[in-house]
Design an enzyme around this catalytic site. Structure first.
Site, mmCIF file in Angstrom:
data_model
loop_
_atom_site.group_PDB
_atom_site.id
_atom_site.type_symbol
_atom_site.label_atom_id
_atom_site.label_comp_id
_atom_site.label_asym_id
_atom_site.label_seq_id
_atom_site.Cartn_x
_atom_site.Cartn_y
_atom_site.Cartn_z
ATOM 1 N N ARG A 83 38.768 -5.525 47.766
ATOM 2 C CA ARG A 83 38.185 -6.831 48.032
ATOM 3 C C ARG A 83 38.930 -7.434 49.226
ATOM 4 O O ARG A 83 40.161 -7.497 49.235
ATOM 5 C CB ARG A 83 38.362 -7.745 46.823
ATOM 6 C CG ARG A 83 37.814 -9.113 47.105
ATOM 7 C CD ARG A 83 38.474 -10.167 46.291
ATOM 8 N NE ARG A 83 37.953 -11.477 46.665
ATOM 9 C CZ ARG A 83 38.615 -12.597 46.462
ATOM 10 N NH1 ARG A 83 39.803 -12.577 45.904
ATOM 11 N NH2 ARG A 83 38.097 -13.740 46.827
ATOM 12 N N GLU A 375 32.201 -9.650 39.957
ATOM 13 C CA GLU A 375 32.577 -9.311 41.333
ATOM 14 C C GLU A 375 33.082 -7.875 41.416
ATOM 15 O O GLU A 375 32.784 -7.161 42.369
ATOM 16 C CB GLU A 375 33.640 -10.293 41.830
ATOM 17 C CG GLU A 375 33.051 -11.681 42.065
ATOM 18 C CD GLU A 375 34.095 -12.757 42.267
ATOM 19 O OE1 GLU A 375 34.758 -13.125 41.275
ATOM 20 O OE2 GLU A 375 34.252 -13.217 43.410
#
Ligand code: ADP
Length: 390
Positions: A83, A375
């Site tokens: 990420r 996510e």
């Protein structure tokens, strides 16, 4: 687990990780924390729900990642997805090459708290696992579809053309996931207009039309927009001048105040944690009550504002720790949004079990959904997508 993707989210002294099977049906996750200090440790779960708790005094990011991968290697990670908060103008997830790493480095002035930590993690995993393909998934990428009239500031043009000063937006993987999921649940895959509210410690809103972000509340940095745990969201830009002239504050002092001492914490003078504020408000704490009211009002105002980006509103999605768990905040927010035909079902809103997916409108007007965000799952999917198209 058959084959899997390892998802890594590096902070300055922590690494959140998750190992997700290619079918997205099995996952284990955990956290390496206090890295660089005597209290460095890894906590998490292994398969079979066995807790993992390892003390690793003074371990740095690279040492923690090495231990982690030793522990997880039996589960055959075939790729690593990182990420990354700021990807500048990169529009999609990218295989990590020297050029992409350079782009992440170049975006560092735009995310000085996040990108340097991501780069530490990326460099460590590249050294440790040179044979594994690695992908960067950017929080900003989903918003690269915003039109210029949504992403430009009304500032002199050269600041945009020579210095990339524009609105970028963040939480892209979350807004992308929940809007797509809402479209599936509503039976309108890829079509329609959704307003999404990601409400966690950092919070933002997004307007999504036919699967593409058309506007969002965060801007050049994650400070712009709605009220957050410790971040102010929008303030008058002349506040800087006012504080410098009247209190003698430096830019660094002002920036710290806006990022770390404001938001719910600043308003309530009590806590950045919504749970604490709701409890305090129930016991008559006036500043906690006001903090929640400002949060809900500014959220409703932002949703109404970015709805201008949508030709039509199919529905609204609440997500993130607050959006998923607090019926109280959802009710307060919808009370400020009697427009567009929204009608919250108060009972369904209250009775929806915490952290579960469900619809909470009265069946007329735009739909209202609570959808737990994912996510990590989205980063795994995007990583797999890049690997498949190599
Ligand atoms: P992060 O942005 O760090 O991922 P989260 O999405 O986990 O944060 O959200 C954290 C926020 O969610 C905190 O303000 C916490 O108080 C709030 N929260 C979690 N559960 C509840 C609840 N039951 N009621 C109200 N707020 C909650």
């Amino acid at each position: 687990m058959s084959t899997s993707t390892l998802i890594i989210n590096c902070g300055s002294s922590s690494i959140k990780y998750a190992l997700i099977s290619d079918q997205l049906d099995t996952r284990i996750s955990g956290l390496a924390e206090n890295l660089g200090s005597e209290h460095a440790r890894i906590r998490g779960m292994t398969f079979g729900e066995q807790p993992l708790d390892l003390s690793l005094p003074y371990a740095d990011h690279e040492q923690a990642l090495e231990v982690l991968l030793q522990r997880l290697s039996q589960h055959q990670p075939t790729a690593i997805g990182h990420r990354v908060v700021h990807g500048g103008t990169l529009t999609k997830a990218e295989l990590l090459t020297p050029e992409i790493i350079q782009s992440i480095r170049q975006a560092t002035p735009l995310a000085p708290l996040h990108n340097p930590a991501h780069l530490i993690g990326i460099e460590a995993t590249m050294r440790l696992f040179p044979e594994l393909p690695q992908v960067a998934v950017f929080d900003t990428a989903f918003h690269q579809t915003m039109p210029a009239h949504a992403y430009r500031y009304a500032l002199p043009k050269f600041l945009f053309s020579e210095h990339n000063v524009r609105r970028y937006g963040f939480h892209g993987t979350s807004h992308a996931y929940v809007s797509e999921r809402a479209s599936q649940l509503a039976g309108a895959i890829k079509h329609g207009g959704w307003l999404t509210a990601h409400l966690g410690n950092g919070s933002s809103t997004c307007a999504v039309w036919n699967g593409k972000s058309v506007d969002t509340s965060m801007g050049l940095t994650p400070l712009e927009g709605i009220v957050m745990g410790t971040r102010s969201g929008d303030v008058d830009p002349s506040l800087h001048q006012f504080l410098a002239n009247n209190l003698g504050w430096s830019l660094e002092r002002i920036d710290k105040m806006l990022n770390s001492e404001s938001g719910l914490l600043g308003l309530s003078n009590l806590s950045n944690d919504m749970r604490t504020l709701v409890e305090a408000s129930e016991q008559g704490h006036a500043d906690a009550t006001l903090a929640i009211e400002v949060f809900a009002y500014r959220l409703a105002k932002s949703l109404a504002a970015i709805s201008c980006g949508l030709p039509q509103i199919h529905g609204l999605v609440f997500t993130g720790g607050i959006g998923e768990n607090s019926a109280y905040v959802r009710e307060k927010t919808m009370a400020y949004l009697p427009h567009f035909g929204f009608s919250l079902d108060l009972e369904q809103n209250k009775s929806l079990p915490r952290g579960t997916e469900g619809r909470i409108d009265q069946g007329k007007g735009p739909q209202i959904w609570v959808i737990p965000t994912d996510e990590e799952g989205r980063i795994a999917q995007e990583t797999q997508h890049v690997i498949r198209h190599l």
